[in-house]
Design an enzyme around this catalytic site. Structure first.
Site, mmCIF file in Angstrom:
data_model
loop_
_atom_site.group_PDB
_atom_site.id
_atom_site.type_symbol
_atom_site.label_atom_id
_atom_site.label_comp_id
_atom_site.label_asym_id
_atom_site.label_seq_id
_atom_site.Cartn_x
_atom_site.Cartn_y
_atom_site.Cartn_z
ATOM 1 C CG HIS A 77 35.652 -5.322 56.147
ATOM 2 N ND1 HIS A 77 36.440 -4.199 56.082
ATOM 3 C CD2 HIS A 77 35.104 -5.452 54.917
ATOM 4 C CE1 HIS A 77 36.375 -3.675 54.865
ATOM 5 N NE2 HIS A 77 35.572 -4.425 54.134
ATOM 6 C CG LEU A 85 26.661 -10.828 54.697
ATOM 7 C CD1 LEU A 85 25.560 -10.655 55.744
ATOM 8 C CD2 LEU A 85 27.164 -12.271 54.696
ATOM 9 N NE ARG A 86 30.341 -9.337 47.008
ATOM 10 C CZ ARG A 86 31.288 -8.422 46.997
ATOM 11 N NH1 ARG A 86 31.009 -7.159 47.302
ATOM 12 N NH2 ARG A 86 32.517 -8.741 46.686
ATOM 13 C CG HIS A 99 40.676 -3.120 53.964
ATOM 14 N ND1 HIS A 99 41.083 -1.862 53.646
ATOM 15 C CD2 HIS A 99 39.438 -3.263 53.423
ATOM 16 C CE1 HIS A 99 40.141 -1.265 52.937
ATOM 17 N NE2 HIS A 99 39.123 -2.096 52.792
ATOM 18 C CG ASP A 157 37.822 -6.695 52.466
ATOM 19 O OD1 ASP A 157 36.613 -6.554 52.183
ATOM 20 O OD2 ASP A 157 38.735 -6.101 51.862
ATOM 21 C CG HIS A 197 34.208 -11.011 43.233
ATOM 22 N ND1 HIS A 197 33.332 -9.967 43.009
ATOM 23 C CD2 HIS A 197 35.250 -10.496 43.935
ATOM 24 C CE1 HIS A 197 33.845 -8.857 43.548
ATOM 25 N NE2 HIS A 197 34.990 -9.153 44.125
HETATM 26 ZN ZN LIG Z 1 37.463 -1.729 51.694
#
Ligand SMILES: [Zn+2]
Length: 445
Positions: A66, A69-70, A238, A311, A315
């Site tokens: 999870h 990588l954006r 998650h 996860d 940002h």
């Molecule tokens: Zn999620």
């Protein structure tokens, strides 16, 4: 992949811990043509690069199920290059890339772009995850067969749940035919309504809107029922609540194909920490109360939980540098995951080292049917080397583009010091450690 292409490597004197073979012994590992050739005592090989791993633990390469990588679309947060650089720095030899990019990975052209960029500039293996629905809108199914053919290993609308139970049922039926799991992000947005943290004592104390445990548990219950109905594989992302752990445990006992992952931050932290209002404690699902955290630890210890997944949600500093209510959800995790979990699970005597390694490598490989997760001859030459004595302070100096980690400032013990992907050394942190701080470093002096 970029960097040196040393496909042959001899790792010597490592304590090899491979839960897939119940192996724990001091051995050498010979990698030839990118694959494990032999694991044995004192292997002799001529004209080959040698890595002296005395004092280190060698394990099957870590796999993160999870990772955000954006790329494409949010390269100011992270790119495939920087995200995979962060991955190898944390001991990961492979990451599964979530579909909620811009545009989302809901068609084969996007999957192909991710695969091509990972081949050009990636530091580890990248397994794309496709979207369940077009535009992640939850209205119309994406072309799941196309996504599978293009290289997706699973599908998910992660970031959002699949609202529509009928769409979920049909997606599950397709996933069965295509032999891949559907990853479910479980929250009921109506129950959440503008919530920013776990609904409980601390949300009341702080006067913040809460996200109830029931938000996750109602959707987990629905998807267990749909997994039973379709005979398909649902993987719960998650997982964060006691009720969700319990639902998975009971479903599995009945033979339903449900697997699940938990994150390092839900293992390590609780909602009491949100009293600091630090926005790097804001994520979705939120940090839960101690009762839920203890239930997660029980699920880890009794085998209900299959994998630890980061996860990893980078940002930009400016995006997180706002009031708690306004900050985006999510924290990074690739570079600190092992250390945090070693500290909270093994040093705290919740589980043994072999079980922790299973949760980072063999478990993820098994449930997503990925190559790797074992050091058996013939398998991928992907190896993670750990120094369990290394102590370090987490600083804002990450390989990731982002630094939104809740663990900055903590001193942790045990870390991945070297990462080998297909026989090539992609990360060698031994040179970064101050001399004398670790057993391995001391031995070399
Ligand atoms: Zn999620």
């Amino acid at each position: 992949m970029m960097k040196s292409v040393a496909m042959n490597l001899l790792i010597t004197n490592a304590r090899v811990v491979d839960p897939s073979q119940e192996l724990d012994a001091t051995l050498d590992i010979l990698i030839e043509d990118g694959a494990i050739a032999r694991v044995d005592k004192r292997i002799k090989a001529a004209n080959i690069e040698t890595f002296d791993a005395a004092g280190l633990i060698a394990t099957p390469g870590f796999i993160d199920l999870h990772t955000h990588l954006r790329e494409p679309g949010q390269e100011h947060k992270e790119t495939i290059a920087t995200g995979t650089r962060a991955a190898v720095a944390g001991g990961y030899t492979a990451v599964c890339a979530m579909a909620n990019t811009v545009p989302p990975n809901d068609e084969r052209a996007v999957t192909e772009m991710v695969v091509a960029e990972a081949a050009r500039n990636g530091w580890c293996r990248v397994y794309p995850i496709g979207a369940v629905s077009k535009g992640l809108k939850g209205e119309e199914l994406a072309e799941l067969a196309d996504l599978r053919t293009a290289g997706c290993v699973a599908v998910s609308d992660d970031g959002k749940p699949v609202w529509n139970a009928q769409l979920m049922r049909r997606a599950l039926e397709y996933c069965s035919m295509l032999d891949m799991p559907l990853i479910a992000h479980e929250e009921d947005a109506n129950l959440n309504e503008d919530g920013v943290m776990h609904e409980g004592y601390y949300s009341t104390l702080l006067g913040m809107k809460g996200i109830p445990a029931a938000s996750e548990e109602t959707l987990v219950a629905r998807d267990v029922i749909l997994a039973r109905l379709t005979g398909s594989h649902v993987h719960i992302a998650h997982l964060s609540t006691a009720g969700a752990v319990d639902a998975v445990r009971r479903a599995r006992a009945e033979g339903v194909r449900v697997t699940c992952e938990v994150t390092p931050h839900h293992i390590a932290l609780g909602d009491e920490s949100v009293q600091s209002f630090a926005t790097n404690l804001k994520m979705n699902p939120p940090l839960r109360s101690e009762q839920h955290r203890q239930a997660i630890l029980e699920g880890i210890a009794d085998g209900t939980i299959d994998a630890i997944a980061t996860d990893h949600a980078p940002h930009h500093f400016d995006e997180k540098n706002v009031e708690f209510d306004l900050a985006p959800f999510g924290v990074i995790g690739l570079e600190t995951a092992f250390s945090v979990c070693y500290d909270r699970l093994v040093r705290a005597k919740v589980i043994g080292l072999d079980r922790l390694i299973e949760l980072f490598s063999c478990g993820p490989a098994r449930i997503f049917n990925l190559p790797g997760g074992t050091l058996r001859p013939g398998s991928l030459g992907d190896v993670t080397l750990l120094d369990l004595d290394a102590r370090y302070e987490v600083t804002r100096e990450f390989q990731s583009k982002a630094a939104n980690s809740p663990f900055v400032g903590e001193t942790l013990q045990g870390r991945a010091v070297a990462t080998i992907v297909g026989g090539a050394i992609r990360h060698d942190g031994r040179t970064l450690l101050p001399a004398g701080t670790t057993k391995a470093a001391r031995k070399k002096k």
